[in-house]
Scaffold this active site. Structure first.
Site, mmCIF file in Angstrom:
data_model
loop_
_atom_site.group_PDB
_atom_site.id
_atom_site.type_symbol
_atom_site.label_atom_id
_atom_site.label_comp_id
_atom_site.label_asym_id
_atom_site.label_seq_id
_atom_site.Cartn_x
_atom_site.Cartn_y
_atom_site.Cartn_z
ATOM 1 N N CYS A 76 38.073 62.539 45.193
ATOM 2 C CA CYS A 76 38.702 62.877 46.502
ATOM 3 C C CYS A 76 40.408 62.694 46.302
ATOM 4 O O CYS A 76 40.857 61.422 46.565
ATOM 5 C CB CYS A 76 38.215 62.299 47.669
ATOM 6 S SG CYS A 76 39.083 62.786 49.259
ATOM 7 N N ASN A 164 34.440 67.499 40.523
ATOM 8 C CA ASN A 164 33.347 67.732 41.335
ATOM 9 C C ASN A 164 33.675 69.248 41.309
ATOM 10 O O ASN A 164 34.538 69.971 40.923
ATOM 11 C CB ASN A 164 33.641 67.392 42.871
ATOM 12 C CG ASN A 164 35.085 67.478 43.071
ATOM 13 O OD1 ASN A 164 35.794 67.916 42.405
ATOM 14 N ND2 ASN A 164 35.338 66.742 44.275
ATOM 15 N N GLU A 215 34.520 72.029 52.453
ATOM 16 C CA GLU A 215 34.465 70.983 51.707
ATOM 17 C C GLU A 215 32.780 70.484 51.473
ATOM 18 O O GLU A 215 32.137 70.244 52.346
ATOM 19 C CB GLU A 215 35.217 69.575 51.957
ATOM 20 C CG GLU A 215 35.169 68.424 51.002
ATOM 21 C CD GLU A 215 36.528 67.491 51.338
ATOM 22 O OE1 GLU A 215 36.621 66.835 50.492
ATOM 23 O OE2 GLU A 215 36.788 67.830 52.679
ATOM 24 N N CYS A 224 41.675 69.553 51.347
ATOM 25 C CA CYS A 224 41.101 68.826 50.404
ATOM 26 C C CYS A 224 41.861 68.898 48.887
ATOM 27 O O CYS A 224 42.002 69.936 48.290
ATOM 28 C CB CYS A 224 39.802 69.823 49.998
ATOM 29 S SG CYS A 224 38.594 69.472 48.689
#
Length: 293
Positions: A76, A164, A215, A224
């Site tokens: 993140c 991710n 997200e 994001c």
């Protein structure tokens, strides 16, 4: 008893990405998905950043990242800038290294006050690395669409992993599509075995991209960071943008540089402290009672 009982937290945001940071470096007890969901029910957030005891020499902490649905995230970017802001407030160091599920992340004080730079590492493009459920030799664009076959509303996204999975749909107008409607359908599409972050992006110029993101595990978000990195990289792979770009998100601006020397992606942006407080143990007791019932 929860590891979060009576713990001090900092509510922050990374250009609109709602972040909660908790320092648990003196607390080896694990935080559970139920704990993460209980926090979200009391204090809405996009990501919960948990600083746990360092596991590797030279790192400040292992950062465990929860989405508000209780799922874990490997990375993140906006949350890491918030973590960096908190840590830099108590040290004279110019750089800090953290371990995450996605690997080691280096953070630096940015080029101006209030800005922080995070090395988000090297993007991955292989279909198994993203991952995808079936083989695609060229992930610059894959066969995926939503809407009528002869007139799809969204189609042929670029896919990238920044620790991710991300799918980026290129559009003329990022506001013209109902991302709140299509986002969850695409996030949970069978082609993405680990689900995916879904971004609508418009290339304004070779050094400027606008974007919106649904997200994974959090829903619509004002920002994001990993999606901004993935989008910048995907545009450069298509030779439609330069390797240094300004990204405009609903919450603000990010500067993304895809470094040629090592292929690492550097993200620079702000991090804002809002307030701090302590978690009421009753919050987690209620969550445990619901689970046991």
């Amino acid at each position: 008893m929860s590891a979060l009982d009576n713990r001090l937290f900092a509510k922050m945001n990374g250009i609109g990405n709602e972040i909660v940071v908790v320092d648990l470096r003196d607390q080896p007890a694990p935080v559970t998905p139920d704990d993460a969901r209980a926090v979200a029910a009391h204090l809405p957030y996009d990501q919960l950043m948990l600083l746990q005891p360092a596991r590797l020499p030279g790192t400040e902490a292992f950062v465990r990242i929860y989405n508000n649905d209780g799922s874990e995230a490997g990375a993140c970017g906006n949350g890491m800038r918030c973590v960096a802001r908190q840590m830099f407030a108590s040290t004279d160091k110019q750089g800090l290294t953290f371990e995450t599920r996605a690997g080691l992340l280096n953070c630096w004080r940015g080029p101006a006050d209030g800005l922080y730079t995070v090395d988000m590492g090297e993007p991955k493009f292989g279909w198994k690395d993203i991952p995808l459920a079936e083989e695609f030799r060229d992930t610059r664009s894959i066969e995926l669409q939503i809407g009528p076959i002869d007139a799809p509303l969204l189609h042929t996204p670029s896919v990238v992993s920044m620790g991710n999975p991300h799918a980026i749909f290129w559009v003329d107008d990022i506001e013209a599509h109902d991302l709140g409607r299509f986002g969850p359908l695409l996030e949970n599409h069978p082609i993405f075995p680990e689900r995916a972050n879904i971004t609508l992006a418009h290339i304004v110029d070779r050094d400027h991209i606008t974007m919106r993101t649904w997200e994974r595990g959090a829903g619509l978000t004002r920002a994001c960071g990993s999606a901004a990195c993935a989008t910048a990289v995907a545009a450069a792979r298509l030779k439609r943008a330069d390797r240094v770009v300004e990204m405009t998100l609903p919450g603000g601006q990010l500067s993304i540089a895809w470094r040629e020397s090592d292929n690492h992606v550097l993200m620079t942006g702000g991090a804002t402290f809002e307030f701090e407080g302590r978690f009421d143990p009753a919050l987690f007791a209620r969550s445990r009672d619901k689970t046991s019932a």
